[in-house]
Design a protein around this motif. Structure first.
Motif, short mmCIF file in Angstrom:
data_model
loop_
_atom_site.label_atom_id
_atom_site.label_comp_id
_atom_site.label_asym_id
_atom_site.label_seq_id
_atom_site.Cartn_x
_atom_site.Cartn_y
_atom_site.Cartn_z
N SER A 73 37.76 37.28 40.13
CA SER A 73 38.62 36.74 39.08
C SER A 73 37.83 36.14 37.93
O SER A 73 38.35 35.97 36.82
CB SER A 73 39.57 35.68 39.66
N ASP A 74 36.54 35.80 38.18
CA ASP A 74 35.70 35.20 37.14
C ASP A 74 34.79 36.23 36.47
O ASP A 74 34.01 35.88 35.58
CB ASP A 74 34.84 34.08 37.73
N HIS A 75 34.85 37.49 36.89
CA HIS A 75 33.92 38.49 36.35
C HIS A 75 34.14 38.75 34.86
O HIS A 75 33.18 38.96 34.11
CB HIS A 75 34.06 39.81 37.12
N VAL B 102 30.06 35.41 43.12
CA VAL B 102 31.07 34.92 42.18
C VAL B 102 32.38 35.67 42.42
O VAL B 102 32.39 36.90 42.52
CB VAL B 102 30.61 35.13 40.72
N ALA C 230 35.12 36.69 32.51
CA ALA C 230 34.50 35.63 31.73
C ALA C 230 32.98 35.71 31.83
O ALA C 230 32.26 35.51 30.83
CB ALA C 230 34.98 34.27 32.21
#
Length: 362
Positions: free
Chosen positions: A39-41, A36, A43
């Motif tokens: 930048s999505d960590h 993943v 969320a």
């Protein structure tokens, strides 16, 4: 309860799977999460306490490293007077704009003379001065941009040397008493312990206040504040040594691929190999001259140069380097250059200093 049930061994406790409905082993689940984008960590960490714990774990970082999924981010620490606490930023690189994005700062970080090192996924803030010399050590966890304290040094320090070799942090100087038996120490992050080193025998007052620290050839070098002389500690053989003073003392330093780069406060960038004393100018960087340079940092195989504008704005330029062996020269090319932060106010003047800049892979 039946006799057979009473004789059965207790069931082994197992940690819950990252994905409860998945039949895959946890190692496979961890590999899936590691893919993943970072930048999505933020969320993803809100999904559950389990996810939040995994994203902050050493195993997750190691898995991302093994899969080649880590990314390099440039962290910057600024002093913005009259704000008494240093401020931390992350450089956001975009196609049309590069800018410093604020991240949480530690509210009681010393105002001045801290030492900094980057190691693995974190940045250590060592000592500093706030009414008195501080023995405290702070750790910025760059995986989550959160802070915590780690074990303190045995003595308070300000303007000390600090460098990393083989995963350990070596710190010396900056003590209230030059004769302190704890003048030099080493921190092992794996055991979370400090160990006192045998101090340098012929140290003097100038050796106790450090202008810059650099690591070359498995040695931690310190540049003393007053004369710019070089002395070093070699962990491999546990010995101290001194180097002859170079022909020209630089204000800021950066080491890349066994080449030492230096820069003065008016934008002249120079270089020399580790065993040489004579500085040579990096060609092609005339556009940097007369800039109020305040810091150099390695960044993605290039050099980041930071300077402060007259209106309180912080500028950064990324420089790629080419060594031309046949000519015995190094040429630099400015890949981009722009103001990445502005602190100008109409009625108050903000004094800005770049305290630290370092790239971290997370």
């Amino acid at each position: 309860m039946s006799k057979s049930a009473a004789n059965e061994p207790p069931a082994k406790e197992t940690s819950p799977s990252l994905f409860p409905s998945s039949s895959l082993p946890d190692t496979m689940d961890l590999s899936c999460l590691a893919l993943v984008p970072r930048s999505d960590h933020a969320a993803l960490s809100l999904v559950s306490k389990r996810f939040h714990s995994v994203l902050a774990s050493q195993e997750f970082y190691k898995t991302r490293s093994l899969l080649g999924r880590t990314q390099e981010f440039l962290y910057v620490c600024l002093s913005t007077t009259p704000n008494p606490t240093p401020s931390w930023f992350l450089l956001r690189r975009e196609t049309n704009k590069n800018q410093l994005i604020p991240i949480p700062s530690f509210p009681s970080q010393p105002e001045t003379f801290s030492s900094f090192v980057a190691l693995d996924w974190g940045i250590y803030v060592i000592g500093g001065f706030k009414d008195v010399r501080s023995p405290d050590v702070l750790l910025l966890d760059c995986r989550t941009n959160t802070w915590r304290k780690v074990p303190s040094m045995s003595v308070g320090r300000a303007a000390a040397a600090a460098g990393v070799i083989d995963g350990k942090i070596y710190v010396f100087g900056g003590c209230e008493e030059l004769s302190s038996p704890n003048w030099a120490e080493v921190f092992d992050p794996n055991t979370q312990t400090w160990e006192t080193l045998v101090p340098m025998d012929d140290r003097n007052e100038g050796d106790n206040v450090i202008r810059e620290t650099l690591v070359m050839d498995k040695k931690v070098y310190a540049v003393d504040f007053w004369s710019g002389s070089l002395f070093y500690y070699s962990p491999g053989d546990g010995k101290w040594g001194r180097k002859k003073i170079p022909e020209q003392v630089q204000s800021y330093y950066c080491v890349m691929e066994k080449v030492l780069y230096g820069c003065d406060e008016v934008g002249n960038v120079v270089w020399r190999d580790s065993e040489e004393l004579e500085w040579k100018r990096v060609k092609g960087l005339e556009a940097l001259q007369w800039k109020r340079v305040r810091k150099l940092s390695s960044f993605g195989g290039n050099i980041g140069v930071f300077w402060v504008g007259l209106r309180g704005d912080v500028w950064c330029a990324e420089i790629s380097l080419e060594r031309r062996e046949e000519e015995g020269e190094i040429w630099g090319r400015i890949e981009w250059s722009e103001a990445v932060a502005t602190f100008y106010r109409s009625f108050t003047r903000t004094k800005v200093e770049v305290l630290y800049a370092a790239a971290v892979n997370v």
